[in-house]
Motif scaffolding. Structure first.
Motif, PDB file in Angstrom:
ATOM      1  N   PHE A  15       0.836  -1.193   0.000  1.00 57.67           N
ATOM      2  CA  PHE A  15       0.000   0.000   0.000  1.00 57.67           C
ATOM      3  C   PHE A  15       0.874   1.247   0.000  1.00 57.67           C
ATOM      4  N   ARG A  16       0.298   2.343  -0.410  1.00 60.44           N
ATOM      5  CA  ARG A  16       0.973   3.625  -0.221  1.00 60.44           C
ATOM      6  C   ARG A  16       1.021   3.954   1.259  1.00 60.44           C
ATOM      7  N   THR A  17      -0.113   3.717   1.958  1.00 62.88           N
ATOM      8  CA  THR A  17      -0.211   4.041   3.380  1.00 62.88           C
ATOM      9  C   THR A  17      -1.051   2.991   4.091  1.00 62.88           C
ATOM     10  N   LEU A  18      -0.655   2.644   5.314  1.00 58.59           N
ATOM     11  CA  LEU A  18      -1.454   1.800   6.193  1.00 58.59           C
ATOM     12  C   LEU A  18      -1.761   2.559   7.479  1.00 58.59           C
ATOM     13  N   PHE A  19      -2.979   2.389   7.974  1.00 57.07           N
ATOM     14  CA  PHE A  19      -3.418   3.019   9.218  1.00 57.07           C
ATOM     15  C   PHE A  19      -3.840   1.901  10.178  1.00 57.07           C
ATOM     16  N   LEU A  20      -3.167   1.821  11.326  1.00 58.32           N
ATOM     17  CA  LEU A  20      -3.456   0.808  12.341  1.00 58.32           C
ATOM     18  C   LEU A  20      -3.756   1.500  13.664  1.00 58.32           C
ATOM     19  N   SER A  21      -4.746   1.013  14.386  1.00 65.45           N
ATOM     20  CA  SER A  21      -5.027   1.603  15.697  1.00 65.45           C
ATOM     21  C   SER A  21      -5.524   0.537  16.654  1.00 65.45           C
ATOM     22  N   ASP A  22      -5.566   0.902  17.931  1.00 60.07           N
ATOM     23  CA  ASP A  22      -6.199   0.093  18.974  1.00 60.07           C
ATOM     24  C   ASP A  22      -5.691  -1.348  18.969  1.00 60.07           C
ATOM     25  N   ILE A  23      -4.358  -1.466  18.978  1.00 60.01           N
ATOM     26  CA  ILE A  23      -3.731  -2.786  19.050  1.00 60.01           C
ATOM     27  C   ILE A  23      -3.756  -3.303  20.489  1.00 60.01           C
ATOM     28  N   HIS A  24      -3.597  -2.417  21.449  1.00 54.98           N
ATOM     29  CA  HIS A  24      -3.661  -2.728  22.881  1.00 54.98           C
ATOM     30  C   HIS A  24      -2.631  -3.784  23.288  1.00 54.98           C
ATOM     31  N   LEU A  25      -1.376  -3.542  22.877  1.00 50.46           N
ATOM     32  CA  LEU A  25      -0.282  -4.368  23.361  1.00 50.46           C
ATOM     33  C   LEU A  25      -0.212  -4.243  24.883  1.00 50.46           C
TER      34      LEU A  25
END
Length: 272
Positions: A15-25
């Motif tokens: 991808f040009r860009t990836l958006f990841l959130s709320d992984i909660h490691l």
């Protein structure tokens, strides 16, 4: 020691860009193994970590940091060292990192929010989203109480899915089902989305990419594009920008059952 097997040939989507959130490691509910599998099959020029990547709320109470969680951090940092732009936008669960805003530590840049311009020239606010949550802003004690109930629900979900696996059934999220079908959850999500859209309209932007409520969606809101990345606790989703500027939600159930959600009544692919 946790070791990743990269010996086998895998099909990688870029991808040009990836958006990841709320992984909660740092929590037992984190689907770190699935995220590692997802990252193994996906590359991007830029990765936005849109908050609640590390769960400081839970880690303050009890340390839980298995090897797979450290492997996620190591892999993201390795991507940064290899040239991927990594931008970290802390959320409410990792708010201790907000002191690092507008700074760069090694290969990671920190900010409260950023304006992302797609390949097609459309402007999006990227922000975790707790800034729009009235409970977080006005009654944080209630948010902590809600977090405890959420952890209990996740524990129930874990036992439910152990039974499902023994029966040969796929993973199923009790929390995600409730958010889609229980009226109170639907109303809360709707209020959150409307609040976000109102702010984006005032900023004269084309859309927003956020997280926080663990409910992945892509929808048009009267000319504004609202995207929520979802989470890596229940839904295992991300937002990806293709090289033509198109934004889409990617749902990951593991490499053997990989699916990309592109056409749905609430999740249209929008050329951004």
């Amino acid at each position: 020691m946790y070791e990743q097997d990269f010996s086998k040939d895998v099909q990688v989507r870029t991808f040009r860009t990836l958006f990841l959130s709320d992984i909660h490691l740092g929590t037992r509910g984190c689907q770190a193994e699935l995220l590692l599998d997802f990252l193994r099959h996906h590359q991007a020029e830029t990765i936005y970590l849109v908050g609640d990547i590390i769960d400081g709320w839970r880690l303050r109470k009890k340390r839980f940091w298995p090897a797979s969680h450290q492997a996620v951090m190591n892999l993201l940092l390795e991507r940064g060292r290899q040239g991927t732009t990594i931008v970290y936008l802390p959320g409410n669960h990792d708010e201790f990192l907000r002191k690092s805003r507008k700074l760069r530590f090694g290969c990671v840049e920190f900010a409260d929010d950023v304006e992302h311009v797609t390949a097609a020239g459309r402007r999006y606010l990227v922000i975790h989203g707790d800034q729009y949550d009235v409970v977080i802003q006005k009654a944080k004690w209630l948010a902590y109480l809600g977090d405890r109930f959420y952890v209990t629900a996740l524990a129930m979900n874990t036992w439910l899915n152990i039974a499902r696996r023994k029966l040969g059934m796929n993973y199923w999220s009790l929390g995600a089902f409730a958010k889609q079908h229980v009226k109170q959850f639907v109303n809360i999500i709707g209020q959150f989305e409307n609040t976000v859209a109102s702010d984006i309209r005032q900023r004269k932007l084309d859309g927003v990419i956020c997280g926080h409520i663990h409910h992945a969606t892509s929808r048009d809101m009267n000319g504004l594009h609202y995207l929520n990345t979802g989470d890596w606790v229940e839904s295992c989703t991300a937002v990806g920008e293709r090289f033509d500027g198109t934004l889409e939600i990617v749902r990951w159930a593991g490499s053997e059952q990989a699916t990309t959600r592109t056409n749905h009544d609430r999740e249209p692919v929008i050329a951004a």
